[in-house]
Design an enzyme around this catalytic site. Structure first.
Site, PDB file in Angstrom:
ATOM      1  N   SER A 139       0.471 -48.087 -80.124  1.00 36.33           N
ATOM      2  CA  SER A 139       0.606 -47.272 -78.918  1.00 36.33           C
ATOM      3  C   SER A 139       1.791 -47.787 -78.085  1.00 36.33           C
ATOM      4  CB  SER A 139      -0.710 -47.269 -78.146  1.00 36.33           C
ATOM      5  OG  SER A 139      -0.727 -46.260 -77.166  1.00 36.33           O
ATOM      6  N   ASP A 283      -4.727 -38.260 -84.306  1.00 35.05           N
ATOM      7  CA  ASP A 283      -4.145 -39.096 -83.260  1.00 35.05           C
ATOM      8  C   ASP A 283      -3.631 -38.251 -82.094  1.00 35.05           C
ATOM      9  OD1 ASP A 283      -3.111 -41.290 -81.921  1.00 35.05           O
ATOM     10  OD2 ASP A 283      -1.658 -41.815 -83.482  1.00 35.05           O
ATOM     11  N   HIS A 309      -6.400 -42.400 -82.520  1.00 36.03           N
ATOM     12  CA  HIS A 309      -5.410 -43.289 -81.902  1.00 36.03           C
ATOM     13  C   HIS A 309      -5.660 -44.765 -82.210  1.00 36.03           C
ATOM     14  CE1 HIS A 309      -1.995 -43.964 -79.407  1.00 36.03           C
ATOM     15  NE2 HIS A 309      -2.654 -44.656 -78.506  1.00 36.03           N
TER      16      HIS A 309
END
Length: 336
Positions: A139, A283, A309
């Site tokens: 991320s 995601d 995610h």
């Protein structure tokens, strides 16, 4: 089994070569269980960041960059279930202003430039180099990993970008045009009304996201089945740095956040080192875009899992299979 047989098996076991992977003896961090608080020099002073080394490997050492900004290493809590058996060393690390590290709480340090230099200081302190150093960013950590590679790739053996695209405008477009319309109409309208009023502190906002969005695109399990390490990461998240750099919305990065126009998609071609793009079908980041990223770097590979995610938790089989295969292929010279 006779006593003689037992004795012979005991001697045989003692004669087997003992792995040094979990041997911390005669190491400076033995007494701390692998924890090193590393001093980081900044323009406003020197502060300590938390790192914890797991295992020993001369050629496969993975530094983990957590998300957020302001998240914690706890998001990697299940790596212990997969990497030790492969004798891959990995290093937890909380960036400055994250829970286990010092918190100067100064926006002067809340820049990608600062965090790149912070990673470089951590690298030097831990004696990571091009012969052993893999950098994995998830991320926001993926943004940081790409930025680090664009400046310091000569120090890296391999790069892993997990669940992050190379362009925030592309991320925003995907969130708003693809993901948001998948929500029930009434839910989307209520979320949009809250965001229009900038009423992000409204408990209803988090309730709607948790029930309808997070369990689809953050971690695809019922909330009651979310692992403790992820819950701790949310509990320990630093909201000040998160909102400053990312913004309060979960449908993209808001215009007033400092990362709102971040985009290195046209610079991916500069990355020469072996690179793995680890995406996921469900995601918040467009998996097709992540596949494209692997074709832009000079030596890329993509793995798209069936997770979301934090796909290390909702599709660990494919996530860790892809990660371990990549690290071992680079280590063996299959990718160089």
């Amino acid at each position: 089994m006779s006593c003689v047989d037992k004795a012979e098996k005991s001697i045989e076991a003692e004669n087997l070569e003992k792995s040094s992977y979990l041997d911390y003896s005669n190491k400076a961090d033995q007494a701390t269980g692998g924890i090193n608080m590393i001093p980081i020099e900044t323009e406003i002073g020197t502060f300590n960041v938390y790192t914890k080394r797991m295992g020993n490997s001369p050629t496969m050492r993975v530094l983990l960059l957590h998300g957020g900004p302001g998240g914690t290493h706890e998001e990697f809590g299940n790596f212990e279930g997969y990497l030790p058996n492969e004798e891959i060393e990995y290093i937890y690390y909380d960036q400055l202003d994250s829970y286990y590290s010092d918190k100067p709480n100064d926006p002067l340090l809340w820049t990608t430039e600062h965090f790149v230099e912070e990673v470089e200081q951590v690298r030097k302190a831990l004696n990571l180099n091009k012969d052993n150093f893999y950098l994995l960013g998830q991320s926001w950590g993926g943004i940081l990993a790409m930025e680090y590679a664009l400046k310091y790739q000569e120090n890296l053996k391999g790069l892993i970008v997990s669940n992050m695209v190379a362009s925030v405008p592309e991320y925003n477009k995907y969130a708003q045009e693809i993901l948001a319309p998948q929500l029930p109409d009434d839910v989307l309208k209520e979320i949009q009304a809250i965001e229009a009023n900038k009423d992000y502190a409204n408990p209803r906002y988090e309730e709607l996201l948790m029930e309808h969005f997070y369990t689809e695109h953050i971690l695809r399990k019922p909330l009651e089945e979310w692992p403790k390490s992820i819950l701790l990461m949310f509990e320990h998240l630093n909201p000040e740095i998160y909102i400053y750099m990312q913004g309060p919305s979960e449908f993209g990065i808001t215009d007033d956040a400092t990362l709102s126009d971040w985009d290195v998609s046209d610079r991916l071609k500069e990355i020469e080192i072996p690179t793995l793009m680890l995406g996921a079908k469900h995601d918040t980041m467009d998996p097709e875009y992540m596949k494209w990223m692997a074709t832009e770097v000079q030596n890329g590979r993509s793995v798209i899992t069936n997770g979301s995610h934090v796909s290390q938790f909702d599709d660990p089989e494919n996530y860790f299979s892809g990660l371990i295969t990549f690290i071992r292929d680079v280590d063996s010279g299959k990718i160089n």
